[in-house]
Design a protein around this motif. Structure first.
Motif, PDB file in Angstrom:
ATOM      1  N   LEU A   1      25.427  25.720  -1.625  1.00 22.50           N
ATOM      2  CA  LEU A   1      26.817  25.398  -1.315  1.00 22.50           C
ATOM      3  C   LEU A   1      27.223  24.091  -1.993  1.00 22.50           C
ATOM      4  O   LEU A   1      28.324  23.976  -2.547  1.00 22.50           O
ATOM      5  CB  LEU A   1      27.001  25.282   0.207  1.00 22.50           C
ATOM      6  CG  LEU A   1      28.406  24.966   0.715  1.00 22.50           C
ATOM      7  CD1 LEU A   1      29.348  26.122   0.421  1.00 22.50           C
ATOM      8  CD2 LEU A   1      28.377  24.680   2.218  1.00 22.50           C
ATOM      9  N   ILE A   2      26.322  23.094  -1.972  1.00 19.68           N
ATOM     10  CA  ILE A   2      26.601  21.819  -2.634  1.00 19.68           C
ATOM     11  C   ILE A   2      26.783  22.022  -4.136  1.00 19.68           C
ATOM     12  O   ILE A   2      27.722  21.499  -4.746  1.00 19.68           O
ATOM     13  CB  ILE A   2      25.462  20.822  -2.361  1.00 19.68           C
ATOM     14  CG1 ILE A   2      25.421  20.458  -0.870  1.00 19.68           C
ATOM     15  CG2 ILE A   2      25.637  19.559  -3.203  1.00 19.68           C
ATOM     16  CD1 ILE A   2      24.221  19.609  -0.480  1.00 19.68           C
ATOM     17  N   ALA A   3      25.899  22.802  -4.739  1.00 24.92           N
ATOM     18  CA  ALA A   3      25.978  23.045  -6.187  1.00 24.92           C
ATOM     19  C   ALA A   3      27.255  23.789  -6.545  1.00 24.92           C
ATOM     20  O   ALA A   3      27.922  23.468  -7.541  1.00 24.92           O
ATOM     21  CB  ALA A   3      24.748  23.832  -6.641  1.00 24.92           C
ATOM     22  N   ASP A   4      27.622  24.798  -5.744  1.00 26.94           N
ATOM     23  CA  ASP A   4      28.839  25.564  -6.019  1.00 26.94           C
ATOM     24  C   ASP A   4      30.082  24.692  -5.893  1.00 26.94           C
ATOM     25  O   ASP A   4      31.021  24.810  -6.685  1.00 26.94           O
ATOM     26  CB  ASP A   4      28.950  26.749  -5.050  1.00 26.94           C
ATOM     27  CG  ASP A   4      27.924  27.834  -5.339  1.00 26.94           C
ATOM     28  OD1 ASP A   4      27.321  27.788  -6.436  1.00 26.94           O
ATOM     29  OD2 ASP A   4      27.710  28.701  -4.474  1.00 26.94           O
TER      30      ASP A   4
ATOM     31  N   GLY B   1      34.698  25.105  -8.141  1.00 23.49           N
ATOM     32  CA  GLY B   1      35.109  24.283  -7.022  1.00 23.49           C
ATOM     33  C   GLY B   1      35.411  25.018  -5.734  1.00 23.49           C
ATOM     34  O   GLY B   1      35.817  24.404  -4.762  1.00 23.49           O
ATOM     35  N   ASN B   2      35.232  26.335  -5.686  1.00 25.65           N
ATOM     36  CA  ASN B   2      35.460  27.087  -4.460  1.00 25.65           C
ATOM     37  C   ASN B   2      34.149  27.747  -4.041  1.00 25.65           C
ATOM     38  O   ASN B   2      33.509  28.427  -4.830  1.00 25.65           O
ATOM     39  CB  ASN B   2      36.531  28.161  -4.658  1.00 25.65           C
ATOM     40  CG  ASN B   2      37.872  27.566  -4.999  1.00 25.65           C
ATOM     41  OD1 ASN B   2      38.249  26.535  -4.452  1.00 25.65           O
ATOM     42  ND2 ASN B   2      38.599  28.196  -5.905  1.00 25.65           N
ATOM     43  N   SER B   3      33.748  27.532  -2.790  1.00 23.17           N
ATOM     44  CA  SER B   3      32.475  28.085  -2.341  1.00 23.17           C
ATOM     45  C   SER B   3      32.547  28.386  -0.857  1.00 23.17           C
ATOM     46  O   SER B   3      33.336  27.786  -0.112  1.00 23.17           O
ATOM     47  CB  SER B   3      31.334  27.100  -2.629  1.00 23.17           C
ATOM     48  OG  SER B   3      31.629  25.820  -2.098  1.00 23.17           O
ATOM     49  N   THR B   4      31.709  29.336  -0.440  1.00 23.74           N
ATOM     50  CA  THR B   4      31.656  29.712   0.968  1.00 23.74           C
ATOM     51  C   THR B   4      30.219  30.061   1.327  1.00 23.74           C
ATOM     52  O   THR B   4      29.442  30.494   0.466  1.00 23.74           O
ATOM     53  CB  THR B   4      32.587  30.907   1.256  1.00 23.74           C
ATOM     54  OG1 THR B   4      32.565  31.193   2.647  1.00 23.74           O
ATOM     55  CG2 THR B   4      32.166  32.133   0.467  1.00 23.74           C
ATOM     56  N   ALA B   5      29.886  29.855   2.580  1.00 25.01           N
ATOM     57  CA  ALA B   5      28.537  30.162   3.044  1.00 25.01           C
ATOM     58  C   ALA B   5      28.564  30.305   4.557  1.00 25.01           C
ATOM     59  O   ALA B   5      29.442  29.762   5.235  1.00 25.01           O
ATOM     60  CB  ALA B   5      27.557  29.064   2.633  1.00 25.01           C
TER      61      ALA B   5
ATOM     62  N   LEU C   1      34.014  27.218   4.346  1.00 24.23           N
ATOM     63  CA  LEU C   1      34.789  27.481   3.130  1.00 24.23           C
ATOM     64  C   LEU C   1      35.230  26.135   2.558  1.00 24.23           C
ATOM     65  O   LEU C   1      35.846  25.336   3.262  1.00 24.23           O
ATOM     66  CB  LEU C   1      36.006  28.349   3.433  1.00 24.23           C
ATOM     67  CG  LEU C   1      36.970  28.605   2.274  1.00 24.23           C
ATOM     68  CD1 LEU C   1      36.269  29.380   1.162  1.00 24.23           C
ATOM     69  CD2 LEU C   1      38.203  29.361   2.751  1.00 24.23           C
ATOM     70  N   ILE C   2      34.879  25.884   1.293  1.00 21.69           N
ATOM     71  CA  ILE C   2      35.223  24.620   0.644  1.00 21.69           C
ATOM     72  C   ILE C   2      35.991  24.914  -0.638  1.00 21.69           C
ATOM     73  O   ILE C   2      35.580  25.760  -1.439  1.00 21.69           O
ATOM     74  CB  ILE C   2      33.968  23.789   0.326  1.00 21.69           C
ATOM     75  CG1 ILE C   2      33.188  23.484   1.606  1.00 21.69           C
ATOM     76  CG2 ILE C   2      34.342  22.484  -0.368  1.00 21.69           C
ATOM     77  CD1 ILE C   2      31.894  22.729   1.372  1.00 21.69           C
ATOM     78  N   ALA C   3      37.110  24.224  -0.825  1.00 20.72           N
ATOM     79  CA  ALA C   3      37.920  24.367  -2.044  1.00 20.72           C
ATOM     80  C   ALA C   3      38.146  22.988  -2.647  1.00 20.72           C
ATOM     81  O   ALA C   3      38.466  22.037  -1.927  1.00 20.72           O
ATOM     82  CB  ALA C   3      39.253  25.028  -1.730  1.00 20.72           C
ATOM     83  N   MET C   4      37.974  22.874  -3.958  1.00 21.02           N
ATOM     84  CA  MET C   4      38.199  21.610  -4.650  1.00 21.02           C
ATOM     85  C   MET C   4      39.417  21.735  -5.557  1.00 21.02           C
ATOM     86  O   MET C   4      39.534  22.687  -6.324  1.00 21.02           O
ATOM     87  CB  MET C   4      36.981  21.205  -5.468  1.00 21.02           C
ATOM     88  CG  MET C   4      37.162  19.853  -6.187  1.00 21.02           C
ATOM     89  SD  MET C   4      35.705  19.380  -7.145  1.00 21.02           S
ATOM     90  CE  MET C   4      34.555  18.989  -5.834  1.00 21.02           C
ATOM     91  N   VAL C   5      40.316  20.771  -5.450  1.00 18.04           N
ATOM     92  CA  VAL C   5      41.503  20.708  -6.305  1.00 18.04           C
ATOM     93  C   VAL C   5      41.258  19.661  -7.379  1.00 18.04           C
ATOM     94  O   VAL C   5      40.834  18.547  -7.083  1.00 18.04           O
ATOM     95  CB  VAL C   5      42.752  20.335  -5.481  1.00 18.04           C
ATOM     96  CG1 VAL C   5      43.990  20.270  -6.376  1.00 18.04           C
ATOM     97  CG2 VAL C   5      42.955  21.325  -4.342  1.00 18.04           C
TER      98      VAL C   5
END
Length: 320
Positions: free
Chosen positions: A221-224, A230-234, A251-255
């Motif tokens: 998740l950290i790597a994704d 920049g969008n990852s889920t686990a 759920l993490i999203a990076m802008v």
């Protein structure tokens, strides 16, 4: 004699009324390329001479008095061919809103309105230009716009809080530019860990918030999250304040900004423990015989095919 006095009184009243509405009035003679000041408000505007050459003064005002962002608009407003087309099409006037320099050294909003002057048919091509201070009007409009924006923002925030409450969603946010971190109140109240200036995923790793068997999922998740996507889920088991590990969907999203640099990271956490356990129970009941506890035929065949696909090239016997 009485009629002349009455007309003179009406003229003075009309002039006084105009002065309450407009601050400046100029007569523009395009035939002779000249202008003259009809009336002027003392001590307010940085005004041109009382009369002069029209084209030179328009250019001089645009460079010296008009706000840089409004100069092109100002010059278009005094373009003779554009004015002729506007009036020949039936328009009574041509107007524009311009920021101009006052005697106080600041730019203020003003409305410029240009009318054709009533002149004899064979006379010079003459126009009248009225200038009105609209600073307060602009301030009211901006205040109303800001209030509408704040009200929309308040309603959006209220909807956001309602959704969070109804769905049980926990929210975290990190601003890469200001280094500011935000955790929703329920997040801090429910998820274990000491939330300081460290990165959230580092906190989960160092403070043992993530169940040890799920650490590989956390590392992925950290790597994704740090990738360009920049969008990852686990789905991980997180330690809650009640001391229990519960399955949670992260759920993490990076802008990113226009240059591709991280700008904002926003994430949500949802407790899916009960839902996941129910799904697993349904699946267990579907795959296992209630009396014997053995896999049913369909589940057995699926498991066998999966094992065969992982170990190709050999001879096997299946016993059920």
């Amino acid at each position: 004699q009485l009629e002349q006095e009455r007309q003179a009184l009406l003229g003075r009243q009309y002039d006084a009324a105009l002065r309450k509405i407009y601050d400046e009035l100029y007569e523009l003679n395009f035939t002779q390329n000249s202008y003259r000041t009809v009336y002027h408000t003392t001590g307010k505007y940085d005004c041109p001479p009382a009369e002069g050459i029209l084209s030179e003064e328009v250019r001089n005002i645009s460079e010296r008095i008009i706000h840089p962002a409004d100069r092109e608009k100002f010059l278009r407003l005094f373009d003779l061919e554009s004015l002729r087309r506007a009036f020949s099409s039936g328009r009574d006037c041509v107007a524009g809103e311009i920021r101009n320099l006052w005697n106080d050294g600041a730019y203020h909003w003003a409305s410029l309105t240009i009318f054709p002057a009533a002149v004899p048919e064979a006379g010079d091509e003459t126009l009248l230009c009225f200038i009105m201070d609209i600073t307060e009007k602009k301030r009211r409009v901006e205040l109303e716009r800001r209030n509408r924006f704040l009200e929309r923002q308040r309603l959006d925030d209220e909807r956001y809080r309602i959704i969070l409450r109804q769905t049980g969603t926990l929210v975290f946010e990190y601003n890469h530019q200001t280094k500011a971190r935000y955790y929703s109140p329920d997040f801090l109240a429910r998820i274990a860990g000491r939330y300081d200036e460290r990165d959230l995923l580092e906190i989960w790793l160092r403070d043992r918030v993530v169940y040890r068997d799920d650490l590989p999922l956390l590392e992925r998740l950290i790597a994704d999250t740090r990738s360009m996507h920049g969008n990852s889920t686990a789905a991980l088991r997180l330690l809650y304040r009640d001391g229990r590990y519960r399955w949670s969907k992260i759920l993490i999203a990076m802008v990113r900004d226009l240059d591709g640099a991280p700008k904002l990271t926003v994430g949500t956490v949802n407790d899916v423990d009960e839902q996941l356990r129910k799904c697993r129970e349904i699946r267990r009941r579907a795959e296992f015989d209630e009396l014997t506890g053995a896999l049913n035929r369909h589940a057995f065949e699926q498991a066998a095919m999966h094992l065969l696909s992982e170990h190709p090239g050999g001879n096997y016997a299946l016993i059920r």
